[in-house]
Each structure stands twice: as C-alpha cells, then as structure tokens.
Scaffold this active site. Structure first.
Site, short mmCIF file in Angstrom:
data_model
loop_
_atom_site.label_atom_id
_atom_site.label_comp_id
_atom_site.label_asym_id
_atom_site.label_seq_id
_atom_site.Cartn_x
_atom_site.Cartn_y
_atom_site.Cartn_z
N CYS A 16 -1.91 -15.09 35.93
CA CYS A 16 -1.24 -15.32 37.22
C CYS A 16 -0.78 -16.76 37.44
O CYS A 16 -1.59 -17.70 37.43
CB CYS A 16 -2.16 -14.90 38.37
SG CYS A 16 -1.30 -15.01 39.96
N CYS A 46 -1.64 2.06 45.95
CA CYS A 46 -0.73 1.63 44.89
C CYS A 46 -1.59 0.83 43.91
O CYS A 46 -2.12 -0.23 44.27
CB CYS A 46 0.37 0.75 45.48
SG CYS A 46 1.44 -0.01 44.23
N1 SAM Z 1 -3.86 -11.68 45.14
C1 SAM Z 1 -3.71 -10.27 45.20
C2 SAM Z 1 -4.40 -9.57 44.05
O1 SAM Z 1 -4.60 -10.18 43.01
O2 SAM Z 1 -4.69 -8.40 44.20
C3 SAM Z 1 -2.29 -9.80 45.31
C4 SAM Z 1 -1.20 -10.48 44.49
S1 SAM Z 1 -1.32 -10.33 42.72
C5 SAM Z 1 -0.08 -11.45 42.20
C6 SAM Z 1 -0.70 -8.69 42.41
C7 SAM Z 1 -0.59 -8.22 40.98
O3 SAM Z 1 0.51 -8.87 40.33
C8 SAM Z 1 -1.73 -8.48 40.03
O4 SAM Z 1 -2.79 -7.59 40.19
C9 SAM Z 1 -1.07 -8.27 38.68
O5 SAM Z 1 -1.14 -6.92 38.30
C10 SAM Z 1 0.39 -8.64 38.95
N2 SAM Z 1 0.78 -9.85 38.22
C11 SAM Z 1 0.48 -11.12 38.55
N3 SAM Z 1 0.97 -11.98 37.65
C12 SAM Z 1 1.60 -11.24 36.70
C13 SAM Z 1 2.29 -11.56 35.50
N4 SAM Z 1 2.42 -12.81 35.07
N5 SAM Z 1 2.82 -10.56 34.78
C14 SAM Z 1 2.69 -9.28 35.20
N6 SAM Z 1 2.04 -8.92 36.32
C15 SAM Z 1 1.49 -9.88 37.07
FE1 SF4 Z 2 -3.01 -14.30 41.33
FE2 SF4 Z 2 -3.96 -12.37 42.96
FE3 SF4 Z 2 -5.46 -13.36 40.93
FE4 SF4 Z 2 -4.93 -14.85 43.07
S1 SF4 Z 2 -6.14 -12.95 43.04
S2 SF4 Z 2 -4.86 -15.53 40.95
S3 SF4 Z 2 -2.82 -14.22 43.54
S4 SF4 Z 2 -3.53 -12.18 40.78
#
Ligand code: SAM
Ligand code: SF4
Ligand code: DTB
Length: 345
Positions: A86, A214
C-alpha cells in the site's frame, strides 16, 4: 453446475464439497469449498476453465452487463498500518502526502461527476486503520449525501465495530469494502500490524448490520498458487459469500515492500477471475486495480471469465486507472453494456 457444460471437469472439481446449512442467511445455498477443490479448478486446462466460468456466468447474469463503480480517496495517506502493497502507509516512503478528510462539497462534486459519467456505485476510501467516532459521524454525512444523488454507496474505512457498522447502515451505506487480500497462511508476510481474524471480525460486523459485503484480494504479491486457492476458498466460504468481489492485480508502487514482486502471468490472473465466478456465481466480480498493466485483450478474457464490474474513472485511490473514454471504447468494441442504475439506490 451443469456437467454437460463442463466437458473435462471431474465431478469433484466442478462441485463444491457440500450443499448444506440450515442457518444460511440468504437465498443462496451455502456451499463449502476446500482449498484443494479450488486449486483443482485453477489448474484446469485454460479453455475448460473459461468454458465452465462462462456457463456459470450466463446462467446467473443473463443480462451480461458491466457495473461501473467510481472510487474516491476521501482521506489519503498517513496510515499507521504496514500493508506491504500500500502506497498510503506512513511506514513507507512512497511520496504520498497525508491529507485530511475531504470536505462534503468536494465529495459531492466528485459523486455528481461520477454519476454523469455513467457510474452507478460510488466508493469512498479512507487510509485509516480504524475510524474514530467522529470519523464515522463525518462519513455518515457524506454517505447520506451521495445516496441522495441516486448512487449506490460503498465505503472502505478500515476495521469497524458492530456499532459503527450499524451507524453507517443507518446513514444509507449499501456496501462496505474490506478485503481479505490473500490466504490466511500468507497474510503475515504481507502485513504484521493486524491479524486475519481482525478482517473476519469486521466482515462479520458489516454483515450483522445488514450492509452488503464487498470483499476480495490482490494477486501478484509473491503468493504461491495454493495461496490464491486459499483466498478464493475463504471468500467463497463466507456465509453468505460477498455480493461484490474485487480482484486486484498488484499495482507495484516504488517504496512499498512488495514493489519488486514478480509480475503475474496475465493468464493466471484470468484463471483467478474464472474461479471467483464459478465459486461465487451471483457476486459482482470486479476486475479491479491493475487494469493499466493488463491491456485490452487480457481484460476481454477477464470479461469472458465472468468479470462484470470495473472501476470507472482515471484514478483509483492514489494510482492511475484507464481513462473513462478508453473504457467506454473498450466496452463498445466488445459489445458490452454498462449496468443501469439500481432503482431505489
Ligand atoms: N484502509 C482500508 C483497508 O485497508 O481496508 C481501506 C483502503 S485500502 C487502500 C483498500 C484495498 O485496496 C486494500 O485492501 C487492497 O486490497 C487494495 N490495494 C491497496 N493498495 C493496492 C495496490 N498497490 N495494488 C492493488 N490493490 C491495492
Ligand atoms: Fe493502506 Fe488500508 Fe493498509 Fe492503511 S490499512 S496501509 S490504507 S491498505
Ligand atoms: C479494492 O479492492 N481495490 C480498490 C478499492 N477496493 C478500495 C483500491 C485499489 C487501490 C490501488 C492502489 C491505490 O490507488 O492506492
């Protein structure tokens, strides 16, 4: 599964382990999938797998439309978690600056633009480990306003308590996105600041509040084939399985620990979509992050395999997505129609 439509699949492969569950909460029968059974599906000859997936797809989605969902990052960066994929984690140097929660009028302007561009679902993402009570109040205001535009609402805000999930439901939340991301056995290789069980607990809170689920994952994080099977089995064995299943291909972002992961064989990615379709026939399977890397022909194969949802708009949360016009051209070239707005949404 109609065996006449699955020419070379042995019965044990094509069928789930059991048909059971007097306690099933939805109209869908509860089916339990073993990891080995899912792995056997993933390992089918490619054309046999696509044949089966397309048969299931046509049976359960006769209209064959493609849902357009638009994402907006309402609170970007500065997250305390260490999810290795992330770009928004504060623990990695990715150049993503931490921002405050977007004001209501900016969220509404983005939602209106998404609606004008043809999206039917609007998903708001926040880089939180878990929202605080005042975050929930502010999000409830934003969800209610987006819902009033006639859009389906979705949010992804991190871990929730049952009371928080109920508050979001009361504000008009239709879907909550919370991904399991990979198999339980591989999870600690990806993130160490939380446990797999934390994810399952939030999913339970969401389901318990009557919000649709989801939930999906990411392919291309260095996982073994058995971990892909493990993720799909986890998703398909949720009771009931999620209404939406986003399948992301890792977007490698420099500065994140997983940025150097070996790229996924695109045909293996198509296989994962096909098995998601077979094991979760009535789910909207979303061809999610990573489409810029896939190209038109592989995306067409994903639709053939049963994907029936995409993110629409040139940005995901902080990384890019194909431009809306390019997607519209692609759907037109394939003779695919965007889904119509859901009445009463
Ligand atoms: N912070 C919250 C969480 O982690 O549940 C919500 C936002 S988080 C960015 C949502 C989802 O985005 C993650 O669970 C992951 O599946 C997806 N995601 C994040 N970074 C990614 C990446 N570089 N490539 C593909 N999917 C990604
Ligand atoms: Fe990214 Fe969600 Fe993990 Fe935070 S909890 S680092 S926003 S994927
Ligand atoms: C999901 O499964 N994928 C979306 C949405 N749910 C929130 C997020 C993809 C993020 C891709 C990298 C980024 O732009 O941050």
């Amino acid at each position: 599964m109609n065996q006449a439509l699955s020419p070379s699949a042995p019965e044990a492969v094509a069928r789930p382990l059991t048909f059971l569950s007097p306690k099933a909460t939805s109209a869908r029968p509860t089916q339990r999938w073993s990891v080995a059974g899912v792995q056997a599906l993933l390992d089918l000859p490619f054309l046999d797998l696509l044949w089966q997936a397309q048969a299931v797809h046509r049976q359960h989605w006769p209209a064959g439309d493609i849902e357009l969902a638009t994402l907006l990052s309402v609170k970007t960066g500065g997250c305390p978690e260490n999810c290795g994929y992330c770009p928004q984690s504060a623990q990695f140097d990715t150049g993503v600056a931490a921002q405050k929660l977007l004001p209501l009028d900016e969220v509404l302007a983005a939602a209106r633009a998404a609606r004008e561009a043809g999206a039917t679902r609007f998903c708001m993402g926040a880089a939180w480990r878990a929202p605080k009570e005042r975050d929930i109040e502010k999000m409830a205001e934003r969800i209610a306003a987006v819902k009033a535009l006639g859009l389906e609402t979705c949010a992804t805000l991190g871990m929730l308590t049952p009371a928080q999930a109920q508050a979001l439901k009361a504000s008009g939340l239709d879907y909550y996105n919370h991904n399991l991301d990979t198999a339980p056995e591989y999870y600690q290789d990806v993130v160490s600041t939380r446990q797999y069980q934390d994810r399952l607990d939030t999913l339970q809170a969401v389901r318990g509040a009557g919000v649709k689920v989801c939930c999906g994952g990411i392919i291309g994080m260095g996982e073994a084939p058995v971990h892909r099977a493990g993720l799909l089995a986890q998703l398909a064995n949720l009771d009931p399985y999620p209404e939406s299943v986003p399948i992301n291909s890792l977007v490698p972002v420099p500065g994140t620990p997983l940025a150097g992961s070996a790229p996924v064989d695109p045909l293996d990615f198509v296989r994962v979509i096909a098995v998601a379709r077979i094991t979760m026939p009535r789910a909207r399977v979303r061809l999610s992050a990573g489409r810029q890397q896939l190209g038109d022909a592989v995306q067409a194969l994903c639709f053939l395999a049963g994907a029936n949802s995409i993110f629409h708009g040139d940005q995901l949360l902080v990384t890019g997505n194909p431009e809306a016009e390019a997607d519209e051209r692609l759907l037109q070239r394939l003779g695919l129609r965007p889904a119509a707005r859901v009445e009463g949404a």
